[in-house]
Scaffold this motif. Structure first.
Motif, PDB file in Angstrom:
ATOM      1  N   PRO A   1       0.801  -1.214   0.000  1.00 34.87           N
ATOM      2  CA  PRO A   1       0.000   0.000   0.000  1.00 34.87           C
ATOM      3  C   PRO A   1       0.836   1.267   0.000  1.00 34.87           C
ATOM      4  N   ALA A   2       1.991   1.232   0.721  1.00 39.08           N
ATOM      5  CA  ALA A   2       2.816   2.431   0.819  1.00 39.08           C
ATOM      6  C   ALA A   2       3.591   2.696  -0.460  1.00 39.08           C
ATOM      7  N   LEU A   3       3.784   1.663  -1.305  1.00 41.67           N
ATOM      8  CA  LEU A   3       4.605   1.808  -2.483  1.00 41.67           C
ATOM      9  C   LEU A   3       3.775   1.968  -3.758  1.00 41.67           C
ATOM     10  N   ALA A   4       2.569   2.536  -3.609  1.00 39.92           N
ATOM     11  CA  ALA A   4       1.750   2.801  -4.788  1.00 39.92           C
ATOM     12  C   ALA A   4       2.496   3.732  -5.736  1.00 39.92           C
ATOM     13  N   ALA A   5       3.316   4.629  -5.200  1.00 36.12           N
ATOM     14  CA  ALA A   5       4.186   5.491  -5.991  1.00 36.12           C
ATOM     15  C   ALA A   5       5.611   5.296  -5.498  1.00 36.12           C
ATOM     16  N   GLU A   6       6.591   5.624  -6.351  1.00 35.63           N
ATOM     17  CA  GLU A   6       7.985   5.500  -5.946  1.00 35.63           C
ATOM     18  C   GLU A   6       8.247   6.381  -4.726  1.00 35.63           C
ATOM     19  N   PRO A   7       8.928   5.858  -3.687  1.00 34.89           N
ATOM     20  CA  PRO A   7       9.199   6.674  -2.503  1.00 34.89           C
ATOM     21  C   PRO A   7      10.253   7.751  -2.733  1.00 34.89           C
ATOM     22  N   VAL A   8      11.030   7.644  -3.825  1.00 31.72           N
ATOM     23  CA  VAL A   8      12.060   8.643  -4.084  1.00 31.72           C
ATOM     24  C   VAL A   8      12.203   8.851  -5.592  1.00 31.72           C
ATOM     25  N   GLU A   9      12.381  10.103  -5.979  1.00 32.00           N
ATOM     26  CA  GLU A   9      12.763  10.456  -7.340  1.00 32.00           C
ATOM     27  C   GLU A   9      14.145  11.088  -7.265  1.00 32.00           C
ATOM     28  N   ALA A  10      14.995  10.786  -8.244  1.00 34.57           N
ATOM     29  CA  ALA A  10      16.381  11.234  -8.176  1.00 34.57           C
ATOM     30  C   ALA A  10      16.857  11.763  -9.511  1.00 34.57           C
ATOM     31  N   GLU A  11      17.735  12.743  -9.448  1.00 33.41           N
ATOM     32  CA  GLU A  11      18.406  13.254 -10.631  1.00 33.41           C
ATOM     33  C   GLU A  11      19.823  13.644 -10.256  1.00 33.41           C
ATOM     34  N   LEU A  12      20.706  13.622 -11.216  1.00 37.48           N
ATOM     35  CA  LEU A  12      22.062  14.098 -11.006  1.00 37.48           C
ATOM     36  C   LEU A  12      22.164  15.504 -11.556  1.00 37.48           C
ATOM     37  N   ARG A  13      22.507  16.441 -10.715  1.00 37.95           N
ATOM     38  CA  ARG A  13      22.767  17.806 -11.174  1.00 37.95           C
ATOM     39  C   ARG A  13      24.248  17.866 -11.580  1.00 37.95           C
ATOM     40  N   PRO A  14      24.527  18.111 -12.869  1.00 36.61           N
ATOM     41  CA  PRO A  14      25.900  17.961 -13.360  1.00 36.61           C
ATOM     42  C   PRO A  14      26.872  19.015 -12.861  1.00 36.61           C
ATOM     43  N   GLY A  15      26.359  20.145 -12.356  1.00 36.28           N
ATOM     44  CA  GLY A  15      27.218  21.110 -11.697  1.00 36.28           C
ATOM     45  C   GLY A  15      28.208  21.819 -12.589  1.00 36.28           C
ATOM     46  N   TRP A  16      29.404  22.100 -12.036  1.00 35.80           N
ATOM     47  CA  TRP A  16      30.364  22.940 -12.757  1.00 35.80           C
ATOM     48  C   TRP A  16      31.784  22.591 -12.348  1.00 35.80           C
ATOM     49  N   ARG A  17      32.727  22.984 -13.218  1.00 34.66           N
ATOM     50  CA  ARG A  17      34.148  22.757 -12.975  1.00 34.66           C
ATOM     51  C   ARG A  17      34.697  23.932 -12.155  1.00 34.66           C
ATOM     52  N   LEU A  18      35.406  23.611 -11.083  1.00 35.03           N
ATOM     53  CA  LEU A  18      35.976  24.621 -10.192  1.00 35.03           C
ATOM     54  C   LEU A  18      37.311  25.133 -10.736  1.00 35.03           C
TER      55      LEU A  18
ATOM     56  N   MET B   1      32.218  20.102  -9.165  1.00 32.98           N
ATOM     57  CA  MET B   1      31.160  20.073  -8.156  1.00 32.98           C
ATOM     58  C   MET B   1      29.857  19.652  -8.824  1.00 32.98           C
ATOM     59  N   ALA B   2      29.318  18.506  -8.404  1.00 39.89           N
ATOM     60  CA  ALA B   2      28.024  18.020  -8.883  1.00 39.89           C
ATOM     61  C   ALA B   2      27.171  17.728  -7.656  1.00 39.89           C
ATOM     62  N   ALA B   3      25.983  17.156  -7.850  1.00 40.21           N
ATOM     63  CA  ALA B   3      25.142  16.820  -6.707  1.00 40.21           C
ATOM     64  C   ALA B   3      24.111  15.780  -7.087  1.00 40.21           C
ATOM     65  N   LEU B   4      23.784  14.952  -6.118  1.00 37.25           N
ATOM     66  CA  LEU B   4      22.676  14.029  -6.221  1.00 37.25           C
ATOM     67  C   LEU B   4      21.461  14.710  -5.597  1.00 37.25           C
ATOM     68  N   HIS B   5      20.368  14.801  -6.338  1.00 38.68           N
ATOM     69  CA  HIS B   5      19.153  15.496  -5.883  1.00 38.68           C
ATOM     70  C   HIS B   5      18.052  14.463  -5.684  1.00 38.68           C
ATOM     71  N   LEU B   6      17.662  14.242  -4.418  1.00 37.17           N
ATOM     72  CA  LEU B   6      16.620  13.285  -4.079  1.00 37.17           C
ATOM     73  C   LEU B   6      15.368  14.032  -3.646  1.00 37.17           C
ATOM     74  N   THR B   7      14.220  13.650  -4.205  1.00 37.56           N
ATOM     75  CA  THR B   7      12.924  14.164  -3.781  1.00 37.56           C
ATOM     76  C   THR B   7      12.142  13.002  -3.201  1.00 37.56           C
ATOM     77  N   LEU B   8      11.814  13.091  -1.905  1.00 38.17           N
ATOM     78  CA  LEU B   8      11.172  11.994  -1.195  1.00 38.17           C
ATOM     79  C   LEU B   8       9.664  12.191  -1.163  1.00 38.17           C
ATOM     80  N   ALA B   9       8.940  11.091  -1.310  1.00 39.88           N
ATOM     81  CA  ALA B   9       7.486  11.137  -1.232  1.00 39.88           C
ATOM     82  C   ALA B   9       7.062  11.519   0.193  1.00 39.88           C
ATOM     83  N   PRO B  10       5.862  12.086   0.365  1.00 43.50           N
ATOM     84  CA  PRO B  10       5.398  12.488   1.702  1.00 43.50           C
ATOM     85  C   PRO B  10       5.493  11.339   2.705  1.00 43.50           C
ATOM     86  N   GLY B  11       6.058  11.654   3.871  1.00 45.68           N
ATOM     87  CA  GLY B  11       6.190  10.665   4.935  1.00 45.68           C
ATOM     88  C   GLY B  11       7.459   9.852   4.897  1.00 45.68           C
ATOM     89  N   TRP B  12       8.211   9.905   3.789  1.00 45.35           N
ATOM     90  CA  TRP B  12       9.432   9.119   3.667  1.00 45.35           C
ATOM     91  C   TRP B  12      10.646   9.928   4.077  1.00 45.35           C
TER      92      TRP B  12
END
Length: 267
Positions: free
Chosen positions: A22-39, A45-56
């Motif tokens: 029941p809790a996994l009717a939708a993915e609990p996390v969506e993710a993207e890689l932000r490619p960032g920039w060269r220092l 510098m890059a970043a992992l961007h996680l968006t969590l479903a409500p309650g997770w």
């Protein structure tokens, strides 16, 4: 800007899957890689961007007794000498009397990558992380992306995550950190006294031994005027005797207004 999406694959045992349906009717996390920039120094510098479903929620590098520690495997990357994960300040969660440390709603996790030479970087990894709501599930994020060497424009979202990292000892006006140890059953008891201004609200601490074979109990923390006192126990995971290297201790103070990252202490 077009961001590189990361495919998120759940590693869920059949029994857990049945309970969690029941809790996994939708993915609990969506993710993207932000490619960032060269220092300017050549790092990227890059970043992992996680968006969590409500309650997770997901977990910090030291997740607490109720959490699942994240694990990174960067093998398979190309033109990559090292990858440093730069953790934003986490939050403390309580569930069924147990403490965990991590993030809810969203996490932007900066990655500072040192290339082996000039040119683009191929970042390829599997990140094992824990996701929790009513139950906790192991999860895998797979990354395979090219980070161009020609991008120099900073990403404001990554810059904001870097700014939310814990303060250093000097930035937080930490004056002195004193540690006392004493025998305690099969391990030792540790009392750390930290002379520092308040970090806001009810302060919590996380203590990391810096010695992988040592288990650290959840600390108890209180104030004695201008001194923050935190106490815990340490034991060897195999029950063996051990020496505690106080210079490798890492204490993170988590307050309502900011966090503080403390390395080592005096006897």
């Amino acid at each position: 800007m077009c961001f590189l999406m990361i495919r998120a694959l759940s590693l869920i045992f059949a029994a857990l899957l049945a309970c969690a349906a029941p809790a996994l009717a939708a993915e609990p996390v969506e993710a993207e890689l932000r490619p960032g920039w060269r220092l300017p120094d050549g790092d990227h510098m890059a970043a992992l961007h996680l968006t969590l479903a409500p309650g997770w929620k997901t977990y910090w590098r030291a997740p607490g007794e109720a959490g699942i520690p994240p694990v990174f495997d960067w093998r398979g990357s190309r033109n990559t000498r090292s990858v440093e994960v730069l953790w934003p300040a986490p939050h403390v969660f309580w569930q069924s009397g147990m403490r965990s440390v991590g993030y809810k709603k969203e996490l932007v996790l900066p990655l500072r990558i040192t290339p082996q030479g000039n040119g683009d970087i191929r970042l390829k990894t599997e990140m094992q992380l824990g996701l929790c709501n009513e139950i906790c599930l192991p999860h895998t994020l797979r990354i395979d992306a090219t980070l161009p060497s020609t991008t120099a424009q900073p990403d404001p979202m990554i810059a904001s995550a870097l700014a939310s990292a814990p303060f250093t000892e000097s930035e937080a006006s930490v004056k002195q950190v004193r540690c006392r140890v004493s025998p305690a059953g099969n391990g030792i008891a540790l009392r750390a006294e930290i002379d520092m201004p308040g970090a806001g609200g009810t302060e919590e601490t996380v203590i990391e031994s810096g010695q992988p074979a040592l288990w650290v109990a959840e600390p108890k923390t209180h104030r004695e005027g201008g001194t923050l006192v935190t106490e815990t126990r340490l034991m060897h995971m195999d029950g063996k005797p051990f020496m505690l290297d106080r210079s490798r201790l890492r204490i993170t103070v988590l307050g309502a207004s900011h966090a503080v990252d403390i390395h080592g202490c005096d006897g």
